[in-house]
Each structure stands twice: as C-alpha cells, then as structure tokens.
Scaffold this motif. Structure first.
Motif, PDB file in Angstrom:
ATOM      1  N   SER A   1      -4.481  10.387  -5.837  1.00  0.00           N
ATOM      2  CA  SER A   1      -4.573   9.069  -5.213  1.00  0.00           C
ATOM      3  C   SER A   1      -5.349   8.100  -6.088  1.00  0.00           C
ATOM      4  O   SER A   1      -4.948   6.957  -6.281  1.00  0.00           O
ATOM      5  CB  SER A   1      -5.257   9.202  -3.856  1.00  0.00           C
TER       6      SER A   1
ATOM      7  N   SER B   1     -12.164  -3.111  -0.234  1.00  0.00           N
ATOM      8  CA  SER B   1     -12.967  -1.990   0.240  1.00  0.00           C
ATOM      9  C   SER B   1     -13.460  -2.287   1.654  1.00  0.00           C
ATOM     10  O   SER B   1     -14.528  -1.885   2.046  1.00  0.00           O
ATOM     11  CB  SER B   1     -14.160  -1.772  -0.677  1.00  0.00           C
TER      12      SER B   1
ATOM     13  N   LYS C   1     -17.708  -0.448   3.035  1.00  0.00           N
ATOM     14  CA  LYS C   1     -18.042   0.583   2.062  1.00  0.00           C
ATOM     15  C   LYS C   1     -17.976   0.000   0.658  1.00  0.00           C
ATOM     16  O   LYS C   1     -17.363  -1.046   0.447  1.00  0.00           O
ATOM     17  CB  LYS C   1     -17.057   1.759   2.195  1.00  0.00           C
TER      18      LYS C   1
ATOM     19  N   GLY D   1     -12.667   8.427  -1.041  1.00  0.00           N
ATOM     20  CA  GLY D   1     -12.257   9.825  -0.894  1.00  0.00           C
ATOM     21  C   GLY D   1     -12.830  10.730  -1.966  1.00  0.00           C
ATOM     22  O   GLY D   1     -13.023  11.913  -1.752  1.00  0.00           O
TER      23      GLY D   1
ATOM     24  N   CYS E   1     -12.891   1.418  -2.470  1.00  0.00           N
ATOM     25  CA  CYS E   1     -11.614   1.362  -1.773  1.00  0.00           C
ATOM     26  C   CYS E   1     -11.356   2.741  -1.184  1.00  0.00           C
ATOM     27  O   CYS E   1     -12.070   3.693  -1.478  1.00  0.00           O
ATOM     28  CB  CYS E   1     -10.489   0.978  -2.745  1.00  0.00           C
ATOM     29  N   ASP E   2     -10.352   2.852  -0.388  1.00  0.00           N
ATOM     30  CA  ASP E   2     -10.052   4.122   0.280  1.00  0.00           C
ATOM     31  C   ASP E   2      -9.963   5.287  -0.692  1.00  0.00           C
ATOM     32  O   ASP E   2     -10.576   6.327  -0.483  1.00  0.00           O
ATOM     33  CB  ASP E   2      -8.728   4.001   1.043  1.00  0.00           C
TER      34      ASP E   2
ATOM     35  N   ASP F   1       0.832  -1.183   0.000  1.00  0.00           N
ATOM     36  CA  ASP F   1       0.000   0.000   0.000  1.00  0.00           C
ATOM     37  C   ASP F   1       0.869   1.235   0.000  1.00  0.00           C
ATOM     38  O   ASP F   1       2.030   1.194  -0.266  1.00  0.00           O
ATOM     39  CB  ASP F   1      -0.891   0.003   1.262  1.00  0.00           C
TER      40      ASP F   1
ATOM     41  N   CYS G   1     -13.874  -2.972  -4.229  1.00  0.00           N
ATOM     42  CA  CYS G   1     -14.253  -1.625  -4.649  1.00  0.00           C
ATOM     43  C   CYS G   1     -15.074  -1.700  -5.935  1.00  0.00           C
ATOM     44  O   CYS G   1     -14.674  -2.321  -6.907  1.00  0.00           O
ATOM     45  CB  CYS G   1     -13.000  -0.781  -4.884  1.00  0.00           C
TER      46      CYS G   1
END
Length: 207
Positions: A141, A181, A185, A193, A188-189, A59, A162
């Motif tokens: 990102s 994810s 949610k 966002g 994914c992050d 990551d 995701c």
DNA sequence: CCCTGATTCGC
DNA sequence: GCGAATCAGG
C-alpha cells in the motif's frame, strides 16, 4: 501577478506532473487555484493525460484495469538532469512512541544511519530481516501511495497533510508524502498503517 | 469540513 | 485573457 512565460512553464510542468491546482498556485504564489485552473483551461490542457474524463483523487486500487499494460503517464519531459533510475527508498525507522519525530524538528540534520535501510524500488519485496515487522499489505500500500505522493517540502506541510518522509534526506530526492491525513493523524492512511501497529501484531511477527 | 477540477461571466 | 464565485463531486 501575471502569466509570464516562466510562470506558465512552471504551471505546465507541474500540471503535467499531476500536481493539483492548489499546489501549483502555492508554488507560483500570487495566484489562487482558481486562477491556475482557469489558465489551465485557457491553455487547453484541461485533461491531464489520456482523457479518462475522470474526476480526481481516485482512491483505492485503480479501477477497471482493463486492457492496460502500459503506464498511463509516459512523462514527456526527461525532467532535469535527475538520474533517478534506481531511486533509492528509505524505510523510516518507525516507532510508536516517536515516529519520524525527526520530521517535526527536522532542521536538515537527519538520522544518517537510515542509509542502511535503503532498498531498491523493486516489484517484489522479499521478507526483510529488519523491515519484516510491517505487513506485506501495508508495504504494498505504501509503495503504491508513494508513487502518488504530493512531494511536499517541509514548508508545505500542514496539519492535515501526511508528514511521512520519502527519499534520502541527504539528497535532493527527499520530500514528504503530503497526501491527506485527515483524522488528525500525522500520516495518510497508508503510512499510518506502517507507522502504527497493534502491539499484538508486533509481537506476533516477532521472532 | 477537507479537498479536487469545471464552468460561468463580469471585468 | 483573467480569475472569483460558483458548481459538482470525493
């Protein structure tokens, strides 16, 4: 199932593309990820590329950018006849209420107007009048993440992958992010966002 | 708990 | 050669 030439070829191709063993196993069917990994080792192509010896799922933003001016993966195969030079990207019209609601019930009929939002995958992304509600960090990102997207098909999505759509739904250049994810949610992050923003942030950015 | 690849070892 | 079980890790 057995390792026919065809299946081995698929394995090699996907492994070279950086697909995970479990994904390859799903694609092939009739085998587990263990089988895939076992085969990968027997074929002697365990190390993906370069041989960083690194694990997987790194990551964050790369590590030790030391002496590296060349992409890690040169992509040996020209792939099929896929003229993905410019590779247009679609900026999904996200809305807190029903972000990409078209995803869940996507039956092939996608919001055509999205075509208007296509932007070139350039390095610098100038402030766009329409997409400027997204913070530069988030956009950066996202672009970074989408390079590593799992490219899942609609069928491959699960509760913890995701579901952010990438590409043009009207063409073959369409898939879902597919990265983990976790937190229940849908994205994914990185995509969360972009999809969900504090009301304040939205208002502040508003003209 | 979700996931990843690596290795072992009976078959 | 094969791959489930297991290991080691994020």
């Amino acid at each position: 199932m057995s390792w026919t030439d065809e299946r081995v070829e698929t394995l090699k191709k996907m492994w070279a593309e950086g697909q995970s063993a479990s994904q390859i196993a799903k694609e092939l069917g009739g085998v587990t990820r263990n089988a895939v990994i076992g085969k990968v080792h027997r074929l002697g192509l365990s190390n993906r590329v370069g041989g960083t010896g690194g694990k997987e799922d790194e990551d964050e933003v790369m590590e030790a950018p030391a002496a590296r001016a060349e992409p890690v993966k040169p992509t040996p195969e020209p792939v099929a006849a896929a003229p993905r030079a410019p590779e247009p990207r679609v900026v999904p019209d996200r809305a807190p209420s029903q972000p990409a609601a078209t995803v869940a019930s996507n039956t092939g009929v996608a919001p055509i107007p999205l075509r208007k939002a296509i932007i070139p995958a350039g390095q610098p992304l100038p402030p766009q009048p329409s997409a400027n509600e997204i913070s530069p960090e988030a956009l950066a990102s996202v672009r970074e993440v989408e390079k590593r997207a799992k490219r899942l098909t609609l069928m491959e999505l699960t509760e913890r992958t995701c579901k952010w759509p990438i590409g043009d739904p009207a063409t073959e250049d369409f898939w879902f992010c597919g990265l983990p994810s976790q937190a229940g949610k849908p994205y994914c992050d990185a995509h969360v966002g972009v999809a969900f923003q504090p009301m304040s942030a939205r208002r502040d950015r508003r003209r």
